[in-house]
Scaffold this active site. Sequence first.
Site, PDB file in Angstrom:
ATOM      1  N   LYS A  20     -49.369  -0.917  28.557  1.00  4.13           N
ATOM      2  CA  LYS A  20     -48.684   0.050  27.686  1.00  4.13           C
ATOM      3  C   LYS A  20     -47.209  -0.263  27.550  1.00  4.13           C
ATOM      4  O   LYS A  20     -46.588   0.043  26.539  1.00  4.13           O
ATOM      5  CB  LYS A  20     -48.738   1.445  28.342  1.00  4.13           C
ATOM      6  CG  LYS A  20     -50.068   2.109  28.317  1.00  4.13           C
ATOM      7  CD  LYS A  20     -50.011   3.377  29.184  1.00  4.13           C
ATOM      8  CE  LYS A  20     -51.342   4.089  29.171  1.00  4.13           C
ATOM      9  NZ  LYS A  20     -51.427   5.155  30.163  1.00  4.13           N
ATOM     10  N   LYS A  74     -44.516  -1.678  39.736  1.00  5.16           N
ATOM     11  CA  LYS A  74     -43.873  -0.590  38.981  1.00  5.16           C
ATOM     12  C   LYS A  74     -42.476  -0.264  39.482  1.00  5.16           C
ATOM     13  O   LYS A  74     -41.665   0.269  38.733  1.00  5.16           O
ATOM     14  CB  LYS A  74     -44.773   0.660  38.944  1.00  5.16           C
ATOM     15  CG  LYS A  74     -46.083   0.390  38.206  1.00  5.16           C
ATOM     16  CD  LYS A  74     -46.606   1.561  37.403  1.00  5.16           C
ATOM     17  CE  LYS A  74     -47.745   1.062  36.508  1.00  5.16           C
ATOM     18  NZ  LYS A  74     -48.404   2.039  35.695  1.00  5.16           N
ATOM     19  N   LYS A 119     -51.804  -8.743  32.489  1.00  2.96           N
ATOM     20  CA  LYS A 119     -52.765  -7.872  31.820  1.00  2.96           C
ATOM     21  C   LYS A 119     -52.102  -7.194  30.615  1.00  2.96           C
ATOM     22  O   LYS A 119     -50.869  -7.069  30.567  1.00  2.96           O
ATOM     23  CB  LYS A 119     -53.322  -6.826  32.786  1.00  2.96           C
ATOM     24  CG  LYS A 119     -52.359  -5.735  33.189  1.00  2.96           C
ATOM     25  CD  LYS A 119     -53.087  -4.559  33.832  1.00  2.96           C
ATOM     26  CE  LYS A 119     -52.156  -3.346  33.868  1.00  2.96           C
ATOM     27  NZ  LYS A 119     -52.761  -2.090  33.556  1.00  2.96           N
TER      28      LYS A 119
HETATM   29  P1  ATP Z   1     -50.543   0.197  31.828  1.00  2.00           P
HETATM   30  O1  ATP Z   1     -50.544  -0.839  32.891  1.00  2.00           O
HETATM   31  O2  ATP Z   1     -51.001  -0.291  30.500  1.00  2.00           O
HETATM   32  O3  ATP Z   1     -49.281   0.986  31.758  1.00  2.00           O
HETATM   33  P2  ATP Z   1     -51.948   2.124  33.368  1.00  2.00           P
HETATM   34  O4  ATP Z   1     -52.757   1.391  34.394  1.00  2.00           O
HETATM   35  O5  ATP Z   1     -50.699   2.806  33.778  1.00  2.00           O
HETATM   36  O6  ATP Z   1     -51.706   1.154  32.170  1.00  2.00           O
HETATM   37  P3  ATP Z   1     -53.758   4.260  32.593  1.00  2.00           P
HETATM   38  O7  ATP Z   1     -53.736   4.834  31.249  1.00  2.00           O
HETATM   39  O8  ATP Z   1     -53.544   5.192  33.696  1.00  2.00           O
HETATM   40  O9  ATP Z   1     -52.751   3.082  32.493  1.00  2.00           O
HETATM   41  O10 ATP Z   1     -55.086   3.429  32.827  1.00  2.00           O
HETATM   42  C1  ATP Z   1     -56.323   3.881  32.411  1.00  2.00           C
HETATM   43  C2  ATP Z   1     -57.383   2.884  32.767  1.00  2.00           C
HETATM   44  O11 ATP Z   1     -57.217   1.666  32.016  1.00  2.00           O
HETATM   45  C3  ATP Z   1     -57.446   2.449  34.235  1.00  2.00           C
HETATM   46  O12 ATP Z   1     -58.783   2.532  34.665  1.00  2.00           O
HETATM   47  C4  ATP Z   1     -56.983   1.018  34.215  1.00  2.00           C
HETATM   48  O13 ATP Z   1     -57.605   0.267  35.237  1.00  2.00           O
HETATM   49  C5  ATP Z   1     -57.442   0.550  32.850  1.00  2.00           C
HETATM   50  N1  ATP Z   1     -56.655  -0.573  32.334  1.00  2.00           N
HETATM   51  C6  ATP Z   1     -55.311  -0.610  32.133  1.00  2.00           C
HETATM   52  N2  ATP Z   1     -54.933  -1.789  31.624  1.00  2.00           N
HETATM   53  C7  ATP Z   1     -56.071  -2.535  31.476  1.00  2.00           C
HETATM   54  C8  ATP Z   1     -56.338  -3.866  30.982  1.00  2.00           C
HETATM   55  N3  ATP Z   1     -55.375  -4.638  30.527  1.00  2.00           N
HETATM   56  N4  ATP Z   1     -57.627  -4.280  30.970  1.00  2.00           N
HETATM   57  C9  ATP Z   1     -58.612  -3.497  31.418  1.00  2.00           C
HETATM   58  N5  ATP Z   1     -58.432  -2.237  31.905  1.00  2.00           N
HETATM   59  C10 ATP Z   1     -57.178  -1.765  31.932  1.00  2.00           C
HETATM   60  N1  LTN Z   2     -54.095   5.106  38.889  1.00  3.64           N
HETATM   61  C1  LTN Z   2     -54.809   5.074  37.648  1.00  3.64           C
HETATM   62  C2  LTN Z   2     -54.976   6.428  37.015  1.00  3.64           C
HETATM   63  C3  LTN Z   2     -55.699   7.360  37.928  1.00  3.64           C
HETATM   64  C4  LTN Z   2     -57.081   7.327  38.275  1.00  3.64           C
HETATM   65  C5  LTN Z   2     -57.294   8.413  39.168  1.00  3.64           C
HETATM   66  C6  LTN Z   2     -58.141   6.504  37.896  1.00  3.64           C
HETATM   67  C7  LTN Z   2     -55.153   8.391  38.630  1.00  3.64           C
HETATM   68  N2  LTN Z   2     -56.109   9.047  39.351  1.00  3.64           N
HETATM   69  C8  LTN Z   2     -58.543   8.659  39.721  1.00  3.64           C
HETATM   70  C9  LTN Z   2     -59.399   6.774  38.480  1.00  3.64           C
HETATM   71  C10 LTN Z   2     -59.587   7.825  39.370  1.00  3.64           C
HETATM   72  C11 LTN Z   2     -54.010   4.125  36.733  1.00  3.64           C
HETATM   73  O1  LTN Z   2     -52.879   3.861  36.943  1.00  3.64           O
HETATM   74  N3  LTN Z   2     -54.606   3.628  35.729  1.00  3.64           N
END
Ligand code: ATP
Ligand code: LTN
Length: 325
Positions: free
Chosen positions: A197, A112, A194
């Site tokens: 968003k 990130k 993966k």
């Molecule tokens: P992104 O990488 O898409 O910006 P994020 O990890 O910042 O996503 P969150 O909305 O905080 O997004 O994630 C919510 C949940 O979705 C988390 O448990 C994360 O592990 C899961 N997740 C995100 N992308 C994927 C994916 N491509 N496949 C499966 N699970 C996912």
């Molecule tokens: N880091 C996670 C979002 C997240 C989360 C948590 C998930 C913040 N606090 C506590 C499980 C439990 C992400 O980026 N998807």
Amino acid sequence: MKKRIFSGAQPTGELHLGNYLGATKNWVELQNDYDSMFCIVDLHAITVPQDPLVLRRKTLDLARIYLAAGIDPDVSTVFVQSAVPAHAELAWALNCIAKMGELQRMTQFKDKSGGKSESASVGLFTYPVLMAADILLYQTDLVPVGQDQKQHLELTRDIAERFNRDYGETFVVPDPYILKAGAKILSLKDPSKKMSKSDPNENATIFLMDDPDTVMRKVRKAVTDSGTTVEFDENRPAINNLLTIYRMLTGKSEEDCVTEFEGRGYGEFKPALGETVVEFLRPFQERYKQFDDEELKNILKAGAEKARELARTTIDNTYKNLGLR
Ligand code: ATP
Ligand code: LTN
């Protein structure tokens, strides 16, 4: 007494099929068997710059998505992280437990910050500690997340174990709940990444709010591997990914999916997958429209009250064990 689950998503961008299949779908399936807490982690969102008005709207929209996906606010506690000050209070204490070296190893920070760690916020660096605080605050047993969060869960366990050892038994040490299927849904344009968003390629990600034409186009344009058969094959990640999405949304077994497309190529599989996604999203998007802002705000208010009460006990205990107060 039921065991507790805790999970959360950030109110940034739009939720996509990866978020749903990797996380939210499991939350819905687990909610009746566990004491469930589902959080909208807005404090995590501000680790990168956000427009305040947009953030406020996205926070409410994410609550709407949770409910449309099937989270039942009469069964689960749904709330916004910043409405419970204990998250930030515990995060500070845990920042003094976590080690620089541990955080430097976190791959999400490296991704990130795009290699520009000097200009990333300190908040982005210490993001996993806030996540540990979210989880430990509620004495969580199980954390349902996608594969990308596994490393953060390991850090959370290490922090909890270290704290318990040095300051006395304070936290439940949580287990990750990461199912094999769906834990890592891949980009439709580049199966080495993966689904995300923030992917700059607009055809890489299917968003939960995409209209039918958009879904059909994205599926049609999805990359495929060499080979023509429609089969589960770890060595052909593109078709493996598409078939996994198909299987999870239809609820069919692997064998049934393979039999269905035996002797039929991508030309027949892709439209069938597109239709399946469209038919899954249709009722989801209908439900999404049903909740008005006032109703959502009331649900979040009640959720935050319950969360504040639970969190208070952990904070009091943690601060006492640290010699504070
Ligand atoms: P992104 O990488 O898409 O910006 P994020 O990890 O910042 O996503 P969150 O909305 O905080 O997004 O994630 C919510 C949940 O979705 C988390 O448990 C994360 O592990 C899961 N997740 C995100 N992308 C994927 C994916 N491509 N496949 C499966 N699970 C996912
Ligand atoms: N880091 C996670 C979002 C997240 C989360 C948590 C998930 C913040 N606090 C506590 C499980 C439990 C992400 O980026 N998807």
